[in-house]
Design an enzyme around this catalytic site. Structure first.
Site, PDB file in Angstrom:
ATOM      1  N   LYS A 111       0.860  -1.021   0.123  1.00  0.00           N
ATOM      2  CA  LYS A 111       0.049  -0.027   0.081  1.00  0.00           C
ATOM      3  C   LYS A 111       0.777   1.332   0.089  1.00  0.00           C
ATOM      4  CE  LYS A 111      -2.068  -0.876   3.735  1.00  0.00           C
ATOM      5  NZ  LYS A 111      -1.645  -2.220   4.132  1.00  0.00           N
TER       6      LYS A 111
ATOM      7  N   ARG B 110      -9.016   1.382   9.059  1.00  0.00           N
ATOM      8  CA  ARG B 110      -8.664   0.112   9.539  1.00  0.00           C
ATOM      9  C   ARG B 110      -9.682  -0.990  10.204  1.00  0.00           C
ATOM     10  NH1 ARG B 110      -2.889   0.575   8.907  1.00  0.00           N
ATOM     11  NH2 ARG B 110      -1.832  -1.126   9.914  1.00  0.00           N
TER      12      ARG B 110
ATOM     13  N   ARG C  15      11.300  -7.133   4.753  1.00  0.00           N
ATOM     14  CA  ARG C  15      11.369  -5.743   4.796  1.00  0.00           C
ATOM     15  C   ARG C  15      12.050  -5.081   5.547  1.00  0.00           C
ATOM     16  NH1 ARG C  15       5.124  -3.027   4.916  1.00  0.00           N
ATOM     17  NH2 ARG C  15       5.207  -3.349   7.020  1.00  0.00           N
TER      18      ARG C  15
ATOM     19  N   ARG D 135      11.764  -3.174  10.912  1.00  0.00           N
ATOM     20  CA  ARG D 135      10.701  -2.189  11.801  1.00  0.00           C
ATOM     21  C   ARG D 135      10.574  -3.046  12.997  1.00  0.00           C
ATOM     22  NH1 ARG D 135       5.761  -0.077   8.135  1.00  0.00           N
ATOM     23  NH2 ARG D 135       4.608  -1.013   9.730  1.00  0.00           N
TER      24      ARG D 135
ATOM     25  N   ARG E 233      -0.262  -8.637  13.860  1.00  0.00           N
ATOM     26  CA  ARG E 233      -0.780  -7.875  12.924  1.00  0.00           C
ATOM     27  C   ARG E 233      -1.825  -8.439  11.763  1.00  0.00           C
ATOM     28  NH1 ARG E 233       4.259  -5.480  10.489  1.00  0.00           N
ATOM     29  NH2 ARG E 233       2.870  -3.783   9.341  1.00  0.00           N
TER      30      ARG E 233
HETATM   31  P1  AMP Z   1       1.088   0.546   8.999  1.00  0.00           P
HETATM   32  O1  AMP Z   1       2.541   1.213   8.727  1.00  0.00           O
HETATM   33  O2  AMP Z   1      -0.017   0.995   7.983  1.00  0.00           O
HETATM   34  O3  AMP Z   1       1.401  -0.813   8.836  1.00  0.00           O
HETATM   35  O4  AMP Z   1       0.742   0.876  10.515  1.00  0.00           O
HETATM   36  C1  AMP Z   1       1.711   0.469  11.488  1.00  0.00           C
HETATM   37  C2  AMP Z   1       1.037   0.449  12.831  1.00  0.00           C
HETATM   38  O5  AMP Z   1       0.433   1.739  13.100  1.00  0.00           O
HETATM   39  C3  AMP Z   1      -0.154  -0.430  12.818  1.00  0.00           C
HETATM   40  O6  AMP Z   1       0.156  -1.736  13.371  1.00  0.00           O
HETATM   41  C4  AMP Z   1      -0.878   0.182  14.099  1.00  0.00           C
HETATM   42  O7  AMP Z   1      -0.568   0.027  15.229  1.00  0.00           O
HETATM   43  C5  AMP Z   1      -0.766   1.530  13.826  1.00  0.00           C
HETATM   44  N1  AMP Z   1      -1.728   2.333  12.795  1.00  0.00           N
HETATM   45  C6  AMP Z   1      -1.565   2.545  11.513  1.00  0.00           C
HETATM   46  N2  AMP Z   1      -2.747   2.929  10.963  1.00  0.00           N
HETATM   47  C7  AMP Z   1      -3.608   2.797  11.818  1.00  0.00           C
HETATM   48  C8  AMP Z   1      -5.090   2.944  12.065  1.00  0.00           C
HETATM   49  N3  AMP Z   1      -5.847   3.540  10.932  1.00  0.00           N
HETATM   50  N4  AMP Z   1      -5.687   2.663  12.859  1.00  0.00           N
HETATM   51  C9  AMP Z   1      -5.218   2.029  14.031  1.00  0.00           C
HETATM   52  N5  AMP Z   1      -3.922   1.923  13.987  1.00  0.00           N
HETATM   53  C10 AMP Z   1      -3.091   2.375  13.099  1.00  0.00           C
END
Ligand code: AMP
Length: 224
Positions: A13, A87, A126, A159, A170
């Site tokens: 994404k 989400r 990653r 990460r 996740r």
């Molecule tokens: P991502 O980089 O989108 O995978 O997000 C990394 C982490 O940020 C996720 O595992 C959540 O802990 C938090 N996060 C990102 N976007 C959201 C969202 N829309 N709602 C809740 N937590 C989020």
């Protein structure tokens, strides 16, 4: 053009959103990036969300909804790509309300579909540069020198939330909370599925071919 990108962690994404935003002149809103930035800077928000992120859990809805609402109020009229938001269903409903207030509506929700074995392979490969923030994937987009950043030469890292145990958490959270959005947006007629297993440029082409052209034409026509 107002776009939501849906898909599991590791579906690409972030990469696709950045390309789309550049190409179409849209703002790119990645809640994950914004939250990570706050954690790195040690802001009040960062301190509140770190424990959720490190465990692979979602951070509380009100915090992310607020981030997105503020950004959309400021710049949403330019058009946007939402990456990592919404989400869950509560966030999707909150997004509807924000957009309604701003008199905006979504044009398309792109679901980047990837098989679970491929997701796991990608997430475990990653890497990122802690110095300049560049992203790599040891399999699909490796750095020139293994383990070193192409831009600044710094040592690449995983990460915090790409460690195996957190990855599993996740993916569970994704299945339970985010995957239901596929049905939600299908029902509203906005969903288009994109096979996300190919190379970055191939997936981008697939995305572009699904964008609603009449919308773009209408937006271009609005002056005359
Ligand atoms: P991502 O980089 O989108 O995978 O997000 C990394 C982490 O940020 C996720 O595992 C959540 O802990 C938090 N996060 C990102 N976007 C959201 C969202 N829309 N709602 C809740 N937590 C989020």
């Amino acid at each position: 053009m107002r776009i939501v990108l849906l898909g599991s962690p590791g579906a690409g994404k972030g990469t696709q959103a950045e390309l789309l935003a550049d190409r179409l002149g849209l703002i790119h809103i990645s809640t994950g990036d914004i939250l990570r930035e706050n954690v790195e800077k040690g802001t009040e928000l960062g301190l509140r969300v770190k424990k959720f992120m490190d465990k692979g859990k979602l951070v509380p809805d009100d915090l992310v909804v607020d981030i997105v609402a503020q950004r959309l109020k400021k710049e949403g009229k330019r058009g946007f790509v939402l990456d990592g938001f919404p989400r869950n269903l509560a966030q999707a409903r909150a997004l509807n309300e924000v957009l309604q207030k701003l008199d905006l509506r979504l044009d398309i929700v792109l679901y980047l579909a990837l098989k679970e074995d491929e997701i796991l392979k990608r997430l475990s490969a990653r890497l990122f540069c802690p110095n300049c923030g560049a992203n790599y994937n040891a399999i699909s987009s490796p750095p020139e020198i293994p383990g070193r950043c192409d831009n600044c030469g710094d040592r690449l890292e995983k990460r915090e939330d790409d460690q195996p145990q957190t990855i599993r958490r996740r993916l569970k959270v994704y299945e339970a909370e985010t995957a239901p959005l596929i049905g939600y947006y299908k029902t509203s007629g906005l969903l288009k599925q994109v096979p996300a297993g190919g190379k970055v440029a191939e997936v981008q082409q697939q995305i572009l071919s699904r964008l609603p052209r009449p919308v773009r034409a209408r937006e271009g026509d609005c002056g005359g």
